[in-house]
Design an enzyme around this catalytic site. Structure first.
Site, short mmCIF file in Angstrom:
data_model
loop_
_atom_site.label_atom_id
_atom_site.label_comp_id
_atom_site.label_asym_id
_atom_site.label_seq_id
_atom_site.Cartn_x
_atom_site.Cartn_y
_atom_site.Cartn_z
N LYS A 66 0.81 -1.23 0.00
CA LYS A 66 0.00 0.00 0.00
C LYS A 66 0.84 1.28 0.00
O LYS A 66 0.44 2.27 -0.60
CB LYS A 66 -0.95 0.01 1.20
CG LYS A 66 -2.13 -0.92 1.03
CD LYS A 66 -3.07 -0.84 2.22
CE LYS A 66 -4.17 -1.87 2.06
NZ LYS A 66 -5.08 -1.90 3.22
N ASP A 102 -9.70 2.87 2.37
CA ASP A 102 -9.68 2.42 3.77
C ASP A 102 -10.13 3.54 4.69
O ASP A 102 -10.67 3.29 5.77
CB ASP A 102 -8.26 1.99 4.18
CG ASP A 102 -7.87 0.63 3.63
OD1 ASP A 102 -8.77 -0.16 3.29
OD2 ASP A 102 -6.66 0.36 3.53
N ALA A 128 1.67 0.67 12.68
CA ALA A 128 2.07 1.88 11.95
C ALA A 128 2.22 1.60 10.45
O ALA A 128 2.94 2.30 9.76
CB ALA A 128 3.38 2.41 12.52
N GLY A 129 1.50 0.59 9.95
CA GLY A 129 1.56 0.27 8.52
C GLY A 129 0.51 1.07 7.75
O GLY A 129 0.01 2.10 8.22
N ASN A 151 4.16 0.97 18.05
CA ASN A 151 4.56 0.02 17.01
C ASN A 151 5.80 -0.75 17.45
O ASN A 151 6.64 -0.22 18.18
CB ASN A 151 4.85 0.75 15.69
CG ASN A 151 4.81 -0.20 14.51
OD1 ASN A 151 3.87 -0.97 14.35
ND2 ASN A 151 5.84 -0.18 13.67
#
Ligand code: NDP
Length: 306
Positions: A66, A102, A128-129, A151
């Protein structure tokens, strides 16, 4: 000519998105197929280049691409730019536009989780993605005043906070190290807990010990299943929600972007539930299967319902 939409991820395996999108195309008489493309990071640029050719309506992008896909498209919408993450691609002629559905998907889920209560102002985000970036952007635009991001690799949470520097200048957005005592202290002063890590996606693990969860929190797990985190939180009296609604609404928004038509929400929801009951697993919300993903698999092939 049959149009193509592809889900690009690694792995993609069988996909709940495939089940709901193909059913939506069919129901609205749109001559299109939803295919699963398993592509490694090294194969990503070539896969994105292919989308520029006629015949493609666009794509979905999932774990782990992403963020990586951002420099590969020609234009970003506001949500994609703000998050630095793309989960949907559309075409403008040969140009590619990156969107982030999203974000609206998360907002629908958050609204439903909060229900009739006043929208809270403090949240703790685990992860934290790309998913966490959609969550943090959603929280900022909902008016949250204090958001703490934990994270495993602190530098990634710090990069996320830096990324939102300007848009979060009016509020407190902080990255904190993943230490149980720090998480416990933060949970005691928050109203909303969101799991945006993939812990619980494979196996029955929770990102945090049950003892750290105070009662009366609103807990959202982006993973599309009743995870250990949600069961632990429920057991102490929290209100909980899994990632189903977010998955449905990010998919519905993507469908409208590709086709220009309102998504058949009820049908898509039913297909999601059926696909889940039939054992189809999702790149977005459930553990991927143990069988290797094929390189180019039409959604729903191989004996699994579309
Ligand atoms: P990314 O791969 O971009 O990020 C994964 C995150 O999980 C990182 O924060 C990573 O930490 C953390 N993580 C992974 N394994 C571990 C571990 N063993 N211990 C601690 N932390 C770990 O994925 P996404 O952000 O795209 O997705 C995250 C989750 O959200 C997935 O489960 C996905 O299914 C779900 N999701 C659901 C959506 C929905 O519509 N319901 C939409 C988007 C995502 P680190 O940086 O330290 O590696």
């Amino acid at each position: 000519m049959t149009k193509r939409v592809v889900l690009i991820g690694h792995p993609v395996s069988h996909s709940l998105s495939g089940a709901m999108q193909q059913a939506a195309f069919d129901a609205l008489g749109i001559d299109a197929t939803y295919e699963l493309w398993d592509r490694t990071p090294l194969q990503l640029a070539e896969a994105i280049a292919q989308l520029r050719t006629d015949g493609f309506l666009g794509a979905n992008v999932t774990i782990p691409h992403k963020e990586r896909v951002v420099p590969l498209v020609d234009r970003l919408t506001e949500d994609a730019h703000a998050t630095g993450a793309v989960n949907t691609i559309t075409r403008e002629g040969k140009r590619l536009v990156g969107h982030n559905t999203d974000v609206p998907g998360f907002k629908v889920a958050l609204d439903r989780l909060v229900g009739k209560q006043k929208m809270p102002r403090q949240a703790v985000v685990l992860g934290a993605g790309g998913g966490a970036r959609a969550v943090v952007h959603g929280l900022i635009t909902e008016g949250f005043q204090r958001v703490i991001v934990f994270n495993r690799h602190l530098h990634r949470a710090e990069a996320l906070v830096r990324h939102f520097g300007k848009s979060a200048a009016h509020m407190e957005l902080r990255a904190m190290p993943w230490h149980e005592s720090v998480i416990e202290a933060e949970l005691a002063r928050t109203k909303v807990l969101i799991n945006a890590t993939s812990i619980g996606l494979q196996g029955d693990e929770s990102p945090i010990e049950a003892e750290l969860i105070p009662p009366d929190l609103l807990v959202l797990d982006l993973i599309y299943r009743h995870t250990k985190l949600l069961r632990d939180a429920e057991a102490v009296g929290c209100t909980v929600m899994d990632g189903e609604l977010m998955l449905l609404h990010q998919g519905a928004a993507a469908f409208t972007l590709w086709t220009g038509q309102p998504a058949p929400l009820e049908l898509m929801h039913r297909k999601l539930i059926e696909a889940r009951a039939g054992g189809i697993r999702s790149a977005e919300g459930e553990p991927v299967g143990t069988e290797p993903a094929t390189a180019e698999t039409p959604a729903g092939s191989g004996g699994t319902p579309a």
